[in-house]
Write a protein that holds these residues in place. Structure first.
Motif, PDB file in Angstrom:
ATOM      1  N   ASP A 115       0.794  -1.224   0.000  1.00  0.00           N
ATOM      2  CA  ASP A 115       0.000   0.000   0.000  1.00  0.00           C
ATOM      3  C   ASP A 115       0.829   1.280   0.000  1.00  0.00           C
ATOM      4  O   ASP A 115       0.304   2.371   0.160  1.00  0.00           O
ATOM      5  CB  ASP A 115      -0.990   0.015   1.171  1.00  0.00           C
ATOM      6  N   ILE A 116       2.140   1.167  -0.193  1.00  0.00           N
ATOM      7  CA  ILE A 116       3.009   2.350  -0.266  1.00  0.00           C
ATOM      8  C   ILE A 116       3.502   2.510  -1.698  1.00  0.00           C
ATOM      9  O   ILE A 116       4.002   1.568  -2.303  1.00  0.00           O
ATOM     10  CB  ILE A 116       4.226   2.242   0.680  1.00  0.00           C
ATOM     11  N   VAL A 117       3.334   3.726  -2.231  1.00  0.00           N
ATOM     12  CA  VAL A 117       3.804   4.028  -3.586  1.00  0.00           C
ATOM     13  C   VAL A 117       4.763   5.204  -3.550  1.00  0.00           C
ATOM     14  O   VAL A 117       4.711   6.034  -2.645  1.00  0.00           O
ATOM     15  CB  VAL A 117       2.635   4.356  -4.561  1.00  0.00           C
ATOM     16  N   ARG A 118       5.630   5.251  -4.538  1.00  0.00           N
ATOM     17  CA  ARG A 118       6.521   6.388  -4.754  1.00  0.00           C
ATOM     18  C   ARG A 118       6.010   7.097  -6.004  1.00  0.00           C
ATOM     19  O   ARG A 118       5.653   6.448  -6.984  1.00  0.00           O
ATOM     20  CB  ARG A 118       7.955   5.903  -4.941  1.00  0.00           C
ATOM     21  N   MET A 177       3.635   7.695  -0.547  1.00  0.00           N
ATOM     22  CA  MET A 177       2.385   7.794   0.199  1.00  0.00           C
ATOM     23  C   MET A 177       1.713   6.442   0.351  1.00  0.00           C
ATOM     24  O   MET A 177       1.961   5.521  -0.425  1.00  0.00           O
ATOM     25  CB  MET A 177       1.431   8.795  -0.432  1.00  0.00           C
ATOM     26  N   LYS A 178       0.902   6.363   1.387  1.00  0.00           N
ATOM     27  CA  LYS A 178       0.080   5.178   1.626  1.00  0.00           C
ATOM     28  C   LYS A 178      -1.219   5.411   0.877  1.00  0.00           C
ATOM     29  O   LYS A 178      -1.942   6.374   1.157  1.00  0.00           O
ATOM     30  CB  LYS A 178      -0.180   5.007   3.124  1.00  0.00           C
ATOM     31  N   ILE A 179      -1.498   4.538  -0.104  1.00  0.00           N
ATOM     32  CA  ILE A 179      -2.708   4.739  -0.900  1.00  0.00           C
ATOM     33  C   ILE A 179      -3.934   4.288  -0.111  1.00  0.00           C
ATOM     34  O   ILE A 179      -3.875   3.345   0.678  1.00  0.00           O
ATOM     35  CB  ILE A 179      -2.632   4.049  -2.282  1.00  0.00           C
ATOM     36  N   THR A 180      -5.034   4.990  -0.335  1.00  0.00           N
ATOM     37  CA  THR A 180      -6.264   4.689   0.393  1.00  0.00           C
ATOM     38  C   THR A 180      -7.319   4.038  -0.496  1.00  0.00           C
ATOM     39  O   THR A 180      -8.334   3.585   0.005  1.00  0.00           O
ATOM     40  CB  THR A 180      -6.845   5.966   1.031  1.00  0.00           C
ATOM     41  N   ASP A 181      -7.079   3.986  -1.809  1.00  0.00           N
ATOM     42  CA  ASP A 181      -8.043   3.364  -2.719  1.00  0.00           C
ATOM     43  C   ASP A 181      -7.289   2.649  -3.845  1.00  0.00           C
ATOM     44  O   ASP A 181      -6.936   3.246  -4.849  1.00  0.00           O
ATOM     45  CB  ASP A 181      -8.979   4.431  -3.291  1.00  0.00           C
ATOM     46  N   ARG A 182      -7.053   1.354  -3.662  1.00  0.00           N
ATOM     47  CA  ARG A 182      -6.306   0.569  -4.657  1.00  0.00           C
ATOM     48  C   ARG A 182      -6.998   0.561  -6.020  1.00  0.00           C
ATOM     49  O   ARG A 182      -6.351   0.375  -7.045  1.00  0.00           O
ATOM     50  CB  ARG A 182      -6.085  -0.859  -4.176  1.00  0.00           C
ATOM     51  N   SER A 188      -3.087  14.666   3.570  1.00  0.00           N
ATOM     52  CA  SER A 188      -4.005  13.817   2.821  1.00  0.00           C
ATOM     53  C   SER A 188      -4.100  14.354   1.399  1.00  0.00           C
ATOM     54  O   SER A 188      -4.250  15.561   1.196  1.00  0.00           O
ATOM     55  CB  SER A 188      -5.385  13.855   3.499  1.00  0.00           C
ATOM     56  N   ILE A 189      -3.985  13.469   0.429  1.00  0.00           N
ATOM     57  CA  ILE A 189      -3.973  13.867  -0.975  1.00  0.00           C
ATOM     58  C   ILE A 189      -5.128  13.178  -1.688  1.00  0.00           C
ATOM     59  O   ILE A 189      -5.411  12.005  -1.442  1.00  0.00           O
ATOM     60  CB  ILE A 189      -2.635  13.464  -1.624  1.00  0.00           C
ATOM     61  N   SER A 216      -5.056   8.710  -4.494  1.00  0.00           N
ATOM     62  CA  SER A 216      -5.406   9.294  -3.199  1.00  0.00           C
ATOM     63  C   SER A 216      -4.638   8.573  -2.094  1.00  0.00           C
ATOM     64  O   SER A 216      -4.389   7.368  -2.199  1.00  0.00           O
ATOM     65  CB  SER A 216      -6.906   9.150  -2.934  1.00  0.00           C
ATOM     66  N   GLY A 217      -4.278   9.322  -1.051  1.00  0.00           N
ATOM     67  CA  GLY A 217      -3.585   8.691   0.060  1.00  0.00           C
ATOM     68  C   GLY A 217      -3.038   9.690   1.054  1.00  0.00           C
ATOM     69  O   GLY A 217      -3.378  10.871   1.023  1.00  0.00           O
TER      70      GLY A 217
END
Length: 126
Positions: A18-21, A100-105, A46-47, A70-71
């Motif tokens: 759940d972490i992206v660059r 960021m940690k994404i909130t919606d895969r 929050s993005i 989003s994340g």
């Protein structure tokens, strides 16, 4: 590792589940010219996908950076404070912008694979 791309010329790389660059593409940095300043969000911000998450200033212009997903920001590339030119010299590696940690895969489905992104650039140039 595979990367995904947005139509607004950001790239996304999965670091774990759940972490992206995120950064801007080589194409984008070439279009902008010499980067002189990068304004990134702060850790814990929050993005929201498709909204501005900062700006990139070049000698030619100031451009918004649009969030491809989003994340919640978990890390910012602090090297860019002193070396914004890393975006020019290595935009898809050392010149990354945030993690960021994404909130919606599900939003990953809206991104382009590398082949589709290359076609998008060609179409944009026509």
């Amino acid at each position: 590792m595979s990367k995904w791309f947005s139509e607004e010329h950001e790239w996304v790389e999965m670091l774990n589940d759940d972490i992206v660059r995120i950064g801007i593409t080589d194409y984008a940095q070439q279009e902008l010219g010499d980067i002189v300043f990068v304004e990134s969000p702060e850790v814990d911000d929050s993005i929201t996908s498709n909204e501005s998450m900062g700006t990139i200033e070049s000698v030619k212009t100031v451009s918004d950076i649009y969030a491809p997903l989003s994340g919640i920001v978990v890390r910012v590339n602090e090297k860019l404070e002193d070396e914004p030119e890393l975006v020019n010299t290595n935009s898809e590696d050392e010149g990354w912008l945030i993690e960021m940690k994404i909130t919606d895969r599900e939003e990953l489905n809206d991104l382009l694979d590398e082949e589709t992104y290359k076609k998008h650039i060609e179409d944009e140039g026509d």
